[in-house]
Design a protein around this motif. Structure first.
Motif, PDB file in Angstrom:
ATOM      1  N   SER A 109     195.306  96.667  58.188  1.00  0.00           N
ATOM      2  CA  SER A 109     194.650  96.721  56.885  1.00  0.00           C
ATOM      3  C   SER A 109     194.560  95.357  56.216  1.00  0.00           C
ATOM      4  N   ARG A 110     195.403  94.407  56.611  1.00  0.00           N
ATOM      5  CA  ARG A 110     195.450  93.113  55.924  1.00  0.00           C
ATOM      6  C   ARG A 110     194.889  91.966  56.765  1.00  0.00           C
ATOM      7  N   TRP A 111     195.182  91.970  58.068  1.00  0.00           N
ATOM      8  CA  TRP A 111     194.754  90.875  58.934  1.00  0.00           C
ATOM      9  C   TRP A 111     194.142  91.451  60.213  1.00  0.00           C
ATOM     10  N   PRO A 112     193.018  92.149  60.086  1.00  0.00           N
ATOM     11  CA  PRO A 112     192.442  92.846  61.246  1.00  0.00           C
ATOM     12  C   PRO A 112     192.113  91.931  62.415  1.00  0.00           C
ATOM     13  N   ASP A 113     191.783  90.670  62.138  1.00  0.00           N
ATOM     14  CA  ASP A 113     191.439  89.752  63.222  1.00  0.00           C
ATOM     15  C   ASP A 113     192.663  89.251  63.979  1.00  0.00           C
ATOM     16  N   GLU A 114     193.853  89.484  63.421  1.00  0.00           N
ATOM     17  CA  GLU A 114     195.068  88.957  64.046  1.00  0.00           C
ATOM     18  C   GLU A 114     195.987  90.044  64.580  1.00  0.00           C
ATOM     19  N   VAL A 115     195.536  91.289  64.567  1.00  0.00           N
ATOM     20  CA  VAL A 115     196.424  92.400  64.944  1.00  0.00           C
ATOM     21  C   VAL A 115     197.017  92.201  66.332  1.00  0.00           C
ATOM     22  N   GLY A 116     196.186  91.859  67.303  1.00  0.00           N
ATOM     23  CA  GLY A 116     196.677  91.680  68.669  1.00  0.00           C
ATOM     24  C   GLY A 116     197.695  90.558  68.766  1.00  0.00           C
ATOM     25  N   THR A 117     197.421  89.453  68.089  1.00  0.00           N
ATOM     26  CA  THR A 117     198.346  88.318  68.100  1.00  0.00           C
ATOM     27  C   THR A 117     199.660  88.685  67.432  1.00  0.00           C
ATOM     28  N   LEU A 118     199.584  89.347  66.283  1.00  0.00           N
ATOM     29  CA  LEU A 118     200.796  89.722  65.561  1.00  0.00           C
ATOM     30  C   LEU A 118     201.650  90.699  66.367  1.00  0.00           C
ATOM     31  N   LYS A 119     200.997  91.621  67.063  1.00  0.00           N
ATOM     32  CA  LYS A 119     201.738  92.563  67.907  1.00  0.00           C
ATOM     33  C   LYS A 119     202.441  91.828  69.044  1.00  0.00           C
ATOM     34  N   ARG A 120     201.717  90.937  69.707  1.00  0.00           N
ATOM     35  CA  ARG A 120     202.315  90.166  70.807  1.00  0.00           C
ATOM     36  C   ARG A 120     203.474  89.310  70.321  1.00  0.00           C
ATOM     37  N   LEU A 121     203.277  88.623  69.198  1.00  0.00           N
ATOM     38  CA  LEU A 121     204.351  87.783  68.668  1.00  0.00           C
ATOM     39  C   LEU A 121     205.571  88.616  68.278  1.00  0.00           C
ATOM     40  N   GLY A 122     205.322  89.844  67.798  1.00  0.00           N
ATOM     41  CA  GLY A 122     206.433  90.723  67.453  1.00  0.00           C
ATOM     42  C   GLY A 122     207.272  91.096  68.662  1.00  0.00           C
ATOM     43  N   TYR A 123     206.600  91.442  69.769  1.00  0.00           N
ATOM     44  CA  TYR A 123     207.343  91.767  70.989  1.00  0.00           C
ATOM     45  C   TYR A 123     208.067  90.537  71.532  1.00  0.00           C
ATOM     46  N   GLU A 124     207.393  89.389  71.501  1.00  0.00           N
ATOM     47  CA  GLU A 124     208.043  88.158  71.959  1.00  0.00           C
ATOM     48  C   GLU A 124     209.262  87.833  71.107  1.00  0.00           C
ATOM     49  N   ASN A 125     209.162  88.113  69.809  1.00  0.00           N
ATOM     50  CA  ASN A 125     210.274  87.855  68.895  1.00  0.00           C
ATOM     51  C   ASN A 125     211.480  88.728  69.236  1.00  0.00           C
ATOM     52  N   LEU A 126     211.236  90.025  69.467  1.00  0.00           N
ATOM     53  CA  LEU A 126     212.352  90.918  69.807  1.00  0.00           C
ATOM     54  C   LEU A 126     212.940  90.549  71.170  1.00  0.00           C
ATOM     55  N   ASP A 127     212.089  90.176  72.116  1.00  0.00           N
ATOM     56  CA  ASP A 127     212.588  89.719  73.413  1.00  0.00           C
ATOM     57  C   ASP A 127     213.474  88.488  73.255  1.00  0.00           C
ATOM     58  N   ALA A 128     213.084  87.577  72.365  1.00  0.00           N
ATOM     59  CA  ALA A 128     213.860  86.349  72.151  1.00  0.00           C
ATOM     60  C   ALA A 128     215.219  86.667  71.539  1.00  0.00           C
ATOM     61  N   ILE A 129     215.260  87.625  70.619  1.00  0.00           N
ATOM     62  CA  ILE A 129     216.545  88.038  70.040  1.00  0.00           C
ATOM     63  C   ILE A 129     217.446  88.598  71.131  1.00  0.00           C
ATOM     64  N   GLU A 130     216.880  89.461  71.981  1.00  0.00           N
ATOM     65  CA  GLU A 130     217.672  90.059  73.063  1.00  0.00           C
ATOM     66  C   GLU A 130     218.221  88.986  73.996  1.00  0.00           C
ATOM     67  N   ARG A 131     217.389  87.996  74.342  1.00  0.00           N
ATOM     68  CA  ARG A 131     217.859  86.914  75.211  1.00  0.00           C
ATOM     69  C   ARG A 131     218.991  86.140  74.557  1.00  0.00           C
ATOM     70  N   PHE A 132     218.838  85.847  73.265  1.00  0.00           N
ATOM     71  CA  PHE A 132     219.857  85.072  72.560  1.00  0.00           C
ATOM     72  C   PHE A 132     221.184  85.832  72.544  1.00  0.00           C
ATOM     73  N   VAL A 133     221.127  87.108  72.222  1.00  0.00           N
ATOM     74  CA  VAL A 133     222.338  87.935  72.176  1.00  0.00           C
ATOM     75  C   VAL A 133     223.021  87.946  73.538  1.00  0.00           C
ATOM     76  N   THR A 134     222.226  88.084  74.598  1.00  0.00           N
ATOM     77  CA  THR A 134     222.788  88.147  75.953  1.00  0.00           C
ATOM     78  C   THR A 134     223.335  86.797  76.393  1.00  0.00           C
ATOM     79  N   GLU A 135     222.554  85.738  76.204  1.00  0.00           N
ATOM     80  CA  GLU A 135     222.962  84.408  76.672  1.00  0.00           C
ATOM     81  C   GLU A 135     224.224  83.910  75.990  1.00  0.00           C
ATOM     82  N   HIS A 136     224.394  84.275  74.714  1.00  0.00           N
ATOM     83  CA  HIS A 136     225.544  83.759  73.972  1.00  0.00           C
ATOM     84  C   HIS A 136     226.662  84.794  73.831  1.00  0.00           C
TER      85      HIS A 136
END
Length: 474
Positions: A109-136
């Motif tokens: 509803s707010r950034w229709p042109d960026e929905v795909g990018t925002l979704k991808r960045l969200g998954y990458e963000n959660l993956d990065a948190i998981e890696r950090f938790v595991t690595e450390h």
């Protein structure tokens, strides 16, 4: 107006009252780590630092870690007004979600042109948190369980049938939902396998602080910042009751508490959210509801419930009421609201009648920093040497990590995919001053409740807010 399932299928009053009879008014998460949580000193005298971070919640901790990791030679200081993780970061539901926009519909509803990018960045963000938790090796009870969204009303079940399944969304019939988690109220749902991880909120804050200290971040507790001064070409001065910290750059991560930058005073309002925690379920009780996948769960109403299992098989049950107090005041007494906790308990036993007799061990509340766009926004001052983030609206456990990346990019003067997002570059509209704020917020809450009692149909006010980009559906 139609009654909801929680009104037509109320449990006996005795079941609700007995479940709350011995409940402790305390945050389960912070109490759980009380004996082991590290303590950090109070600022006592003037300090000079390269970078200073204000706020000892997730956003501040991630920012401090990222600043120190990128520049180990720099002096990074973190200032917390009370104790690390004591506020929203230590008392939330423990859902670490992939979305950085409070759900895909909000982004659409707010950034229709960026929905795909925002979704991808969200998954990458959660993956990065998981890696950090595991690595450390962070002991935070991290479980990548996915997210289950359930329909409790026929009109919500109709929404489910309109969903299109893909790799990220599994559409479920009523029977398929109940195979995962048994409740007579569930009429269908969707499962998002990559969308959510469950964490122990207070352990996450404590472990991030421990890691920050281990790499050289200097953490100070009980050191409230009372003022900020500076200009585009001079050092930044932050006053505390017992000393002034002078720094080249600053990150302000104070969540709902008053911004040190006056220009953002009306960009968030405090909304109280209420939570219950059961005693640990017996094997028999757990078997009666299934939940072998341990998914994080939320229902599809505007006034929604969220619930999950803890490491020792308690059920956290929260949401529904979101209470704004006139004047936007933040007071400890607002956290003790038996009206909301009784309502939550009643809804719990409507959802899981087979658990009649289960007791709630803890009840508490916390303040959500709501913005008019219902996800985080970013501000700055003094030529970009002061960066600011707030407005997470209850989905900050994962989004704070993304916010810290944005803050560090901007402090470094880097133009990245993150910093160029409309979401990052645009500021939301501020809330109006009182009494208009109270009138508008409470009228909106009333309208959302009406929609839940009218097959999800939004009235003129909600449709107008939607058209203005101020709508909200959860």
């Amino acid at each position: 107006m139609e009654s909801t399932i929680f009104e037509t299928n109320r449990p006996a009053a005795r079941i609700v009252e007995e479940s709350l009879a011995d409940t402790k008014h305390a945050v389960f998460w912070t109490e759980d780590i009380q004996a082991s949580a590290a303590r950090y000193p109070i600022v006592d005298g003037d300090l000079r630092a390269d970078d200073v971070v204000v706020g000892g919640g997730y956003a501040g901790l991630w920012t401090a870690i990222k600043l120190k990791t990128e520049h180990p030679e720099r002096r990074v200081v973190l200032l917390e007004a009370k104790r690390v993780g004591w506020a929203a970061s230590g008392r939330n539901g423990g859902f670490c979600e992939a979305s950085i926009t409070h759900g895909e519909p909000n982004a659409e509803s707010r950034w229709p042109d960026e929905v795909g990018t925002l979704k991808r960045l969200g998954y990458e963000n959660l993956d990065a948190i998981e890696r950090f938790v595991t690595e450390h090796g962070l002991d935070v009870e991290f479980e990548r369980t996915g997210q289950l969204s359930v329909a409790n009303e026929p009109y919500q079940a109709d929404w489910v049938t309109e969903e299109e399944g893909d790799a990220d969304t599994v559409v479920l019939t009523a029977e398929e939902v109940r195979q995962r988690l048994h409740s007579p109220t569930f009429l269908g749902g969707t499962f998002h396998p990559r969308e959510n991880a469950n964490v122990h909120p207070a352990k996450l804050a404590a472990e991030l602080a421990r890691h920050a200290a281990s790499i050289g971040v200097e953490l100070y507790e009980n050191s409230r910042v009372t003022g900020l001064e500076g200009d585009a070409g001079a050092p930044i001065h932050l006053q505390t009751p017992r000393g002034t910290i002078t720094a080249e750059r600053a990150a302000l991560c104070t969540n709902i508490f008053p911004s040190l930058l006056k220009r953002y005073a009306f960009h968030t309002v405090p909304v109280y959210d209420y939570v219950l925690m059961t005693e640990p379920l017996t094997d028999e009780q757990l078997a009666s509801i299934g939940w072998e996948g341990r998914e994080g769960v939320a229902d599809m109403a505007n006034q929604f419930h969220y619930f999950r299992l803890t490491g020792d098989n308690r059920i956290l049950w929260g949401g529904y009421d979101a209470v704004y107090h006139v004047g936007g005041r933040i007071k400890a007494e607002y956290e003790d609201r038996m009206e909301s906790h009784r309502k939550l308990a009643s809804h719990f036993f409507t959802t899981f009648p087979q658990l009649a007799g289960v007791k709630f061990s803890h009840r508490w509340a916390g303040v959500i920093d709501t913005s008019t766009r219902f996800c985080a926004f970013f501000g700055q001052a003094f030529g970009g040497r002061v960066q600011y983030v707030a407005g997470f609206t209850g989905l900050g456990v994962g989004a704070t990590h993304f916010a810290a990346d944005v803050i560090v990019d901007r402090l470094e003067g880097r133009s990245t995919e993150r910093t160029e997002l409309q979401m990052v570059r645009e500021m939301p509209l501020p809330f109006p001053p009182e009494p208009a704020a109270s009138i508008g917020i409470n009228l909106t809450r009333w309208s959302l409740d009406r929609a839940d009692h009218n097959h999800g149909k939004r009235n003129v006010l909600l449709k107008t807010l939607d058209a203005l980009g101020l709508g909200f559906d959860s």
